[in-house]
Design a protein around this motif. Structure first.
Motif, PDB file in Angstrom:
ATOM      1  N   VAL A 160       0.837  -1.207   0.000  1.00 40.11           N
ATOM      2  CA  VAL A 160       0.000   0.000   0.000  1.00 40.11           C
ATOM      3  C   VAL A 160       0.871   1.257   0.000  1.00 40.11           C
ATOM      4  O   VAL A 160       0.600   2.221  -0.735  1.00 40.11           O
ATOM      5  CB  VAL A 160      -0.943  -0.005   1.222  1.00 40.11           C
ATOM      6  CG1 VAL A 160      -1.739   1.293   1.297  1.00 40.11           C
ATOM      7  CG2 VAL A 160      -1.894  -1.199   1.155  1.00 40.11           C
ATOM      8  N   ALA A 161       1.924   1.251   0.825  1.00 39.11           N
ATOM      9  CA  ALA A 161       2.833   2.400   0.872  1.00 39.11           C
ATOM     10  C   ALA A 161       3.502   2.623  -0.486  1.00 39.11           C
ATOM     11  O   ALA A 161       3.619   3.763  -0.961  1.00 39.11           O
ATOM     12  CB  ALA A 161       3.891   2.187   1.959  1.00 39.11           C
ATOM     13  N   ALA A 162       3.924   1.534  -1.124  1.00 43.78           N
ATOM     14  CA  ALA A 162       4.525   1.656  -2.455  1.00 43.78           C
ATOM     15  C   ALA A 162       3.510   2.202  -3.455  1.00 43.78           C
ATOM     16  O   ALA A 162       3.858   2.986  -4.353  1.00 43.78           O
ATOM     17  CB  ALA A 162       5.045   0.296  -2.924  1.00 43.78           C
ATOM     18  N   GLY A 163       2.251   1.813  -3.303  1.00 45.23           N
ATOM     19  CA  GLY A 163       1.219   2.337  -4.184  1.00 45.23           C
ATOM     20  C   GLY A 163       1.019   3.832  -4.024  1.00 45.23           C
ATOM     21  O   GLY A 163       0.828   4.561  -5.009  1.00 45.23           O
ATOM     22  N   LEU A 164       1.066   4.313  -2.786  1.00 47.44           N
ATOM     23  CA  LEU A 164       0.948   5.759  -2.559  1.00 47.44           C
ATOM     24  C   LEU A 164       2.124   6.503  -3.185  1.00 47.44           C
ATOM     25  O   LEU A 164       1.950   7.575  -3.790  1.00 47.44           O
ATOM     26  CB  LEU A 164       0.870   6.040  -1.062  1.00 47.44           C
ATOM     27  CG  LEU A 164      -0.388   5.525  -0.348  1.00 47.44           C
ATOM     28  CD1 LEU A 164      -0.283   5.765   1.153  1.00 47.44           C
ATOM     29  CD2 LEU A 164      -1.637   6.195  -0.908  1.00 47.44           C
ATOM     30  N   ILE A 165       3.311   5.945  -3.044  1.00 47.75           N
ATOM     31  CA  ILE A 165       4.477   6.553  -3.700  1.00 47.75           C
ATOM     32  C   ILE A 165       4.290   6.537  -5.214  1.00 47.75           C
ATOM     33  O   ILE A 165       4.621   7.508  -5.915  1.00 47.75           O
ATOM     34  CB  ILE A 165       5.766   5.820  -3.288  1.00 47.75           C
ATOM     35  CG1 ILE A 165       6.013   5.980  -1.787  1.00 47.75           C
ATOM     36  CG2 ILE A 165       6.962   6.342  -4.073  1.00 47.75           C
ATOM     37  CD1 ILE A 165       7.172   5.158  -1.257  1.00 47.75           C
ATOM     38  N   GLY A 166       3.745   5.430  -5.722  1.00 43.96           N
ATOM     39  CA  GLY A 166       3.492   5.351  -7.163  1.00 43.96           C
ATOM     40  C   GLY A 166       2.529   6.413  -7.644  1.00 43.96           C
ATOM     41  O   GLY A 166       2.689   6.970  -8.745  1.00 43.96           O
ATOM     42  N   LEU A 167       1.504   6.736  -6.843  1.00 43.29           N
ATOM     43  CA  LEU A 167       0.573   7.809  -7.214  1.00 43.29           C
ATOM     44  C   LEU A 167       1.301   9.143  -7.343  1.00 43.29           C
ATOM     45  O   LEU A 167       1.044   9.914  -8.274  1.00 43.29           O
ATOM     46  CB  LEU A 167      -0.535   7.912  -6.163  1.00 43.29           C
ATOM     47  CG  LEU A 167      -1.684   6.919  -6.258  1.00 43.29           C
ATOM     48  CD1 LEU A 167      -2.630   7.122  -5.085  1.00 43.29           C
ATOM     49  CD2 LEU A 167      -2.439   7.083  -7.570  1.00 43.29           C
ATOM     50  N   VAL A 168       2.196   9.427  -6.404  1.00 46.47           N
ATOM     51  CA  VAL A 168       2.968  10.670  -6.472  1.00 46.47           C
ATOM     52  C   VAL A 168       3.855  10.676  -7.711  1.00 46.47           C
ATOM     53  O   VAL A 168       3.997  11.701  -8.393  1.00 46.47           O
ATOM     54  CB  VAL A 168       3.798  10.851  -5.190  1.00 46.47           C
ATOM     55  CG1 VAL A 168       4.646  12.109  -5.271  1.00 46.47           C
ATOM     56  CG2 VAL A 168       2.893  10.909  -3.971  1.00 46.47           C
TER      57      VAL A 168
END
Length: 632
Positions: A160-168
């Motif tokens: 999930v954390a990697a996904g948030l970074i991916g959104l940025v």
């Protein structure tokens, strides 16, 4: 994942000696490509650590007592798929496509949020988790979580954390030049769903819906007395909530991918979400095949795995489809004639400005209605997890099974609200939402009836959950009003001077479906014998005076009848959406039969199930017929 309108690059004024704060501010306002690529490296690294933790969970042991084994094939499948996501992201990053790496992480991270919720079952009652890739119990001994359980939770949380970074990363990439690399003016700036073509976009949407729906079916067919496998909504709270989050996250991720103006980003998002869903569904499929001893694969697992595989393949095909259509559009383009070109360009710019202003008004109305629908659905879902009743200490809380139907209705309205917010789908979805909103107050009406009866007992009062559900009803009604207002703005841009000639096959089938559906709402769905030996039947119009639940059925009947009458005199797109919305309302209504039949110990199917099911089939057929209409 980025919005369909790319913001312009902000020019930084030239100064002789800019201060440090000015330089930092300019860097934040206008990120350079190296910014998002370095951030993508961080995201991929986080995803790698999470995938390794997930892969090691079976080795570490998810539980520390009891007689358990691990289905090795399922554990290997889960590990391989989990590691594939950061591997593909790393390959995309190494190839210079940092936005694709971020989109892969974002799509997988959205689904990982639901997987993390599913992992909570390992700590509440691990025996009923049915996670054969981690352990399979052979006795009914109570199990406690061990290191492997913490590892898999940490792995999905890092996803999930990697996904948030991916959104940025995707957002920063969208600010750079070349994000929309269409060569033809015909496809430049369009959403990925339009650029790859309707057939492929339809396959992506259909595959996502198949996976989302199949996840709610029992994942296994068990004859083992230790392994109990109910449907998702009948399972414990972590399993029910986790399944709902996975389904909603998958649909939202796919919708956002098709709305992106970069087919590369859209493709990567679909592939990432599909792989994360394949990690869950595929592990169940392999476990059901390899487990043996009374455990078999459920039909829902087969459909979910097939849908996830199709989703991954369709996502991989999106860039190739876009390249082919973009090239064909470039070859069709002809050079503009020199005579009068400037005048025509000026007139075209004026028309485009007027169209853009009109569309902005409609889009704002759609977005407001969608936000209201999302809020209503979220409150409906949240209210089911809060106490509906307040009881004295030491007294058991009465179970109200109708809240399970509210959960389904809230999820459907929330997904529809998300599609309303996305401009690419708003016009097509809006008429359906004009019908769908009634499912929330109708399902809450049944819960309210039970709550009111329970409060007649001494010491029992209304709980916070009931109040939240009533607020959700008010927001659902507001959604209906806002959708109607958005429809009025849409009709200002449509030529309605000529009346639409009804398409007779659609009118006949749709009208018959509405009549049968209304009859289905009037008949009980469940019959049986209660604990006192008395005959029981669920809500029916024959019971006078009508209670709160019956008035909810009246709302459903009136909404479906009015929607079909309007659809008969509507153009094709609106008729398709209205009839599809009516069919979706019937699906939510019929879900109350399997979800609430446990209200009595011995229950049988009521006549309302057969009649409502017939109405659903007729309305589905009417929807198919509506696609053949011509706007006359």
């Amino acid at each position: 994942m980025a919005s369909s309108t790319r913001p312009p690059r902000r020019a930084t004024p030239t100064r002789i000696a800019p201060s440090a704060s000015t330089a930092v501010r300019a860097r934040l306002d206008d990120p350079e490509p190296r910014d998002y690529r370095s951030l993508a490296v961080v995201g991929v690294s986080v995803a790698v650590v999470g995938a390794i933790a997930t892969a090691l969970a079976p080795v570490l042991g998810a539980v520390d007592d009891g007689s358990v084994t691990v289905v090795v094939a399922a554990a290997v499948w889960s590990a391989v798929v989990a590691l594939t996501i950061p591997a593909l992201s790393g390959i995309a990053l190494a190839s210079g496509r940092g936005e694709a790496a971020g989109a892969l992480l974002a799509g997988a991270g959205a689904v990982s949020l639901g997987l993390a919720v599913l992992d909570v079952q390992l700590f509440s009652r691990a025996l009923d988790a049915n996670r054969f890739e981690l352990f399979r119990p052979h006795t009914a001994t109570e199990l406690s979580a061990a290191a492997g359980a913490y590892a898999v939770v940490a792995g999905h949380a890092l996803g999930v954390a990697a996904g948030l970074i991916g959104l940025v990363v995707v957002h920063r990439a969208s600010l750079g030049d070349g994000y929309d690399d269409a060569r033809s003016a015909e496809l430049a700036g369009r959403a990925s769903g339009g650029r790859v073509g309707r057939p492929l976009a339809s396959v992506v949407v259909l595959a996502a819906l198949v996976v989302a729906g199949a996840l709610f079916a029992p994942p296994f067919a068990s004859h083992d007395p230790v392994v109990l496998v109910p449907a998702a909504l009948s399972a414990d709270l972590p399993v029910a909530a986790g399944t709902a989050v996975v389904a909603v996250a998958l649909v939202v991720a796919v919708a956002a991918a098709l709305a992106s103006i970069s087919p590369v980003v859209g493709s990567a998002t679909v592939v990432g979400a599909g792989l994360a869903a394949l990690e869950l569904a595929g592990a169940r499929l392999v476990a059901g095949v390899a487990a043996g001893d009374g455990v078999e694969v459920g039909a829902g697992t087969v459909w979910a795995t097939a849908g996830a595989a199709v989703l991954v393949c369709a996502g991989l095909a999106m860039p190739f489809a876009d390249r082919a259509r973009d090239g064909a559009a470039s070859r069709r383009a002809e050079p503009e004639e020199s005579d009068g070109a400037a005048d025509r360009q000026t007139a075209a710019e004026v028309r485009r400005a007027a169209d853009a202003a009109a569309w902005a008004r409609v889009h704002r109305a759609h977005a407001l209605a969608g936000a209201c629908g999302i809020a209503s659905g979220a409150l409906a879902i949240g209210g089911t997890f809060l106490p509906l009743l307040t009881v004295p200490s030491g007294m058991s809380v009465p179970q109200i099974l109708g809240e399970r139907v509210v959960l389904v209705a809230g999820a459907v309205l929330a997904v529809a609200g998300v599609l309303l917010v996305l401009s690419e789908f708003a016009r097509a979805v809006r008429p359906a939402v004009a019908v769908l909103w009634v499912s929330v107050p109708a399902s809450v009406a049944a819960v309210s009836q039970s709550v009111m009866r329970a409060t007649d007992l001494p010491g029992i009062s209304i709980g916070l959950g009931a109040i939240v559900l009533w607020v959700a009803c008010a927001l659902a009604a507001a959604t209906g009003l806002l959708v109607a207002a958005a429809g009025g703005l849409e009709r200002e841009e449509v030529d309605t001077s000529e009346a639409v000639t009804p398409y007779r096959p659609f009118a006949v089938v749709g009208g018959l479906g509405a009549v049968v559906a209304v009859l289905g709402f009037a008949l009980p769905l469940v019959r049986g014998t209660d604990a006192r030996g008395r005959d029981y039947r669920s809500t029916s119009f024959a019971d006078l005076p009508w209670n709160i639940d019956a008035w909810g059925h009246v709302l459903l009947a009136a909404s479906v009848a009015i929607a079909v009458l309007v659809a008969v005199r509507s153009r094709r797109a609106r008729a398709v959406a209205l009839s599809a919305g009516c069919a979706a309302v019937l699906v939510v209504y019929l879900a109350s039969w399997p979800l609430t039949r446990g209200v009595v110990p011995e229950s049988t199917m009521g006549p309302g199930v057969v009649v409502s099911g017939t109405g659903l089939l007729l309305l589905a057929a009417a929807t198919a017929l509506a696609t053949r209409m011509t706007d006359r």
